[in-house]
Design a protein around this motif. Structure first.
Motif, PDB file in Angstrom:
ATOM      1  N   HIS A 103      -6.834  -6.359   1.865  1.00 18.30           N
ATOM      2  CA  HIS A 103      -7.940  -7.313   1.844  1.00 18.30           C
ATOM      3  C   HIS A 103      -9.235  -6.709   1.293  1.00 18.30           C
ATOM      4  O   HIS A 103     -10.280  -7.355   1.335  1.00 18.30           O
ATOM      5  CB  HIS A 103      -8.174  -7.848   3.262  1.00 18.30           C
ATOM      6  CG  HIS A 103      -7.018  -8.598   3.823  1.00 18.30           C
ATOM      7  ND1 HIS A 103      -6.719  -9.889   3.457  1.00 18.30           N
ATOM      8  CD2 HIS A 103      -6.048  -8.226   4.721  1.00 18.30           C
ATOM      9  CE1 HIS A 103      -5.629 -10.300   4.105  1.00 18.30           C
ATOM     10  NE2 HIS A 103      -5.207  -9.309   4.891  1.00 18.30           N
ATOM     11  N   ARG A 104      -9.144  -5.483   0.802  1.00 12.97           N
ATOM     12  CA  ARG A 104     -10.285  -4.795   0.204  1.00 12.97           C
ATOM     13  C   ARG A 104     -11.481  -4.749   1.175  1.00 12.97           C
ATOM     14  O   ARG A 104     -12.605  -5.092   0.817  1.00 12.97           O
ATOM     15  CB  ARG A 104     -10.686  -5.473  -1.104  1.00 12.97           C
ATOM     16  CG  ARG A 104      -9.590  -5.432  -2.155  1.00 12.97           C
ATOM     17  CD  ARG A 104     -10.039  -6.049  -3.453  1.00 12.97           C
ATOM     18  NE  ARG A 104      -8.976  -5.987  -4.462  1.00 12.97           N
ATOM     19  CZ  ARG A 104      -9.094  -6.467  -5.698  1.00 12.97           C
ATOM     20  NH1 ARG A 104     -10.251  -7.011  -6.087  1.00 12.97           N
ATOM     21  NH2 ARG A 104      -8.084  -6.385  -6.539  1.00 12.97           N
ATOM     22  N   ARG A 105     -11.187  -4.288   2.389  1.00 16.41           N
ATOM     23  CA  ARG A 105     -12.212  -4.159   3.411  1.00 16.41           C
ATOM     24  C   ARG A 105     -12.456  -2.679   3.691  1.00 16.41           C
ATOM     25  O   ARG A 105     -11.560  -1.839   3.513  1.00 16.41           O
ATOM     26  CB  ARG A 105     -11.787  -4.861   4.713  1.00 16.41           C
ATOM     27  CG  ARG A 105     -11.475  -6.335   4.542  1.00 16.41           C
ATOM     28  CD  ARG A 105     -12.678  -7.087   4.024  1.00 16.41           C
ATOM     29  NE  ARG A 105     -13.814  -6.970   4.937  1.00 16.41           N
ATOM     30  CZ  ARG A 105     -15.052  -7.318   4.644  1.00 16.41           C
ATOM     31  NH1 ARG A 105     -15.321  -7.787   3.425  1.00 16.41           N
ATOM     32  NH2 ARG A 105     -16.014  -7.193   5.536  1.00 16.41           N
ATOM     33  N   PRO A 106     -13.664  -2.322   4.151  1.00 17.80           N
ATOM     34  CA  PRO A 106     -13.945  -0.899   4.425  1.00 17.80           C
ATOM     35  C   PRO A 106     -13.228  -0.432   5.691  1.00 17.80           C
ATOM     36  O   PRO A 106     -13.025  -1.192   6.639  1.00 17.80           O
ATOM     37  CB  PRO A 106     -15.463  -0.878   4.621  1.00 17.80           C
ATOM     38  CG  PRO A 106     -15.804  -2.258   5.088  1.00 17.80           C
ATOM     39  CD  PRO A 106     -14.845  -3.186   4.382  1.00 17.80           C
ATOM     40  N   ILE A 107     -12.854   0.819   5.695  1.00 17.56           N
ATOM     41  CA  ILE A 107     -12.274   1.463   6.875  1.00 17.56           C
ATOM     42  C   ILE A 107     -12.593   2.952   6.808  1.00 17.56           C
ATOM     43  O   ILE A 107     -12.581   3.548   5.725  1.00 17.56           O
ATOM     44  CB  ILE A 107     -10.738   1.242   6.975  1.00 17.56           C
ATOM     45  CG1 ILE A 107     -10.180   1.877   8.254  1.00 17.56           C
ATOM     46  CG2 ILE A 107     -10.037   1.766   5.737  1.00 17.56           C
ATOM     47  CD1 ILE A 107      -8.715   1.561   8.504  1.00 17.56           C
TER      48      ILE A 107
END
Length: 465
Positions: free
Chosen positions: A361-365
């Motif tokens: 989902h192209r989210r930061p982690i």
């Protein structure tokens, strides 16, 4: 087996007669109201020598509370193993007069005199206190694992493997006397991140019965017999025939069995290019015999190429083990509950899944690893103290993190997974945690922090394997 209650507040605790010897327990330096409850493992013929008094109470049920095991003779080992699964305090200190209990014995009294028995019991008061400070080990699937952790923690000891030649496995864990399938129990604890493996030995196992009581030998490639003899190989130049020397031997010297010519001169008529091995059972000839194993347990043969291998380890107690003891439960990877302070195995599963979702989902982690100088800390506060400091540090980290963050303990530090968080936000959170640690924990800790963002989390996952 007999439980007797002793009150060290009086001068004379009680009288125990064993084989005509009187053992008198005198008052020791203990709290004025200190009571000792002792589970005495004895054969029936010894019970008649134990006398009741106003200071000794006999109880027949091992599920009652007690502080100590006392084993007055070697035959008590079987009794100990049989009652361990149902007794109320399986991690209790053990006083014995025999070496048959191995590492599980906390004190071996070579001369069971009144003074030596009294001194042995009194000297175990700190250990009794450490065991009593832990929650009671419950019945159920986690009992053996929790008992192994309790023994390692309270004795401040590595669970070490030792040779046991009479056992099919050939190696056992004396500290875990009475625990069935000790290796499987320890491997589950290691997978859960509660103990750390340290390589000890690699053994081959029988392909038929799984025993490691194997005899290695050279054997025939055809019939697997070990009845082999080695001969020089003779090569006849003229006709090219070669075979074992004994096939050329004749009363006149060497005669070629193929062309029947007499071989007179070495280096002119023939040479000896090497050796050949012959099986005296089936007559097979070979240049190299097969290396295989005969199993002393089942008597069957396993070739060296087919024999399995089993690695054995020593196991060192980790900070997560203390959390399991305090919770009276072991972590389970299939648990539906995702919570802070999980096991290292759970953490790897959660971090890998969270990374996959973030990439999809192209989210930061972000993940981070915080470690301390464990060796330096142990020199200051001791190894047991270092475990306590690591546990306190992890509790501080959990208190200062968000509810959705996931934390796990390392042998000398902590790792964390922060979903929906970039590196800058993770650094700000780490500064807050570092401040909480500095304000709360003494001595001062040398802290090293590594931050892993997005794709670099794969490097951390590899390290945690």
């Amino acid at each position: 087996m007999t439980i007797w209650k002793a009150d060290f507040a009086s001068d004379q605790v009680g009288v125990v007669r064993e084989s005509g010897t009187t053992l008198l327990l005198h008052r020791q330096k203990a709290a004025p109201d200190k009571h000792w409850r002792i589970l005495c493992l004895v054969e029936d013929q010894y019970r008649k020598n134990l006398r009741s008094s106003d200071k000794i109470e006999f109880v027949s049920d091992p599920e009652d509370d007690f502080d100590l095991f006392v084993a007055p003779n070697p035959s008590a080992k079987g009794v100990f193993e049989n009652i361990l699964a149902r007794c109320s305090n399986p991690a209790a200190p053990l006083v014995t007069t025999s070496s048959v209990f191995g590492a599980r014995a906390d004190i071996v009294v070579a001369q069971p005199t009144a003074a030596s028995v009294a001194a042995a019991i009194a000297s175990l008061e700190p250990l009794v206190a450490r065991v009593s400070a832990l929650p009671r080990i419950p019945q159920g699937a986690d009992r053996n694992g929790l008992l192994a952790l309790a023994l390692a923690y309270t004795r401040n000891s590595v669970i070490e493997g030792q040779w046991e030649p009479c056992s099919p496995q050939m190696i056992g864990y004396p500290l875990l006397l009475g625990i069935a399938n000790a290796r499987s129990v320890l491997e589950n604890l290691a997978e859960a991140g509660l103990v750390r493996r340290r390589f000890y030995e690699r053994l081959h196992v029988c392909d038929h019965c799984d025993s490691s009581q194997l005899h290695a030998r050279e054997s025939c490639i055809n019939c697997h017999s070990s009845h082999l003899t080695e001969h020089s190989l003779v090569h006849h130049y003229s006709c090219g025939f070669q075979a074992a020397q004994r096939t050329f031997e004749h009363r006149d010297g060497y005669v070629c069995p193929k062309c029947h010519k007499l071989l007179r001169h070495y280096g002119v008529d023939y040479d000896k290019p090497g050796m050949v091995v012959e099986c005296q059972a089936c007559g097979e000839s070979m240049t190299e015999p097969e290396v295989g194993f005969i199993c002393a347990s089942c008597g069957r043969y396993t070739s060296g190429d087919d024999a399995g291998r089993r690695d054995w380890y020593h196991y060192e107690f980790l900070a997560d083990g203390l959390s399991a003891l305090r919770a009276s439960a072991l972590p389970h990877a299939d648990s539906a509950e995702v919570r802070n302070g999980c096991s290292l195995r759970d953490f790897r599963l959660i971090l890998g899944h969270s990374l996959s979702v973030a990439q999809q989902h192209r989210r930061p982690i972000t993940a981070w690893r915080l470690t301390i100088d464990a060796d330096g800390l142990a020199k200051q506060v001791g190894r047991r103290g270092a475990v306590e400091v690591c546990q306190l540090m992890r509790e501080l980290v959990v208190e200062n993190m968000r509810s959705g963050d996931v934390v796990a303990g390392l042998p000398a530090g902590i790792v964390a997974c922060l979903s929906e968080t970039d590196a800058a936000s993770a650094e700000a959170e780490l500064e807050r945690i570092r401040g909480a640690i500095a304000r709360t924990i003494q001595p001062h800790l040398e802290i090293n922090i590594e931050i892993f963002e997005n794709e670099r989390i794969g490097v951390l996952l590899q390290d945690l394997q």
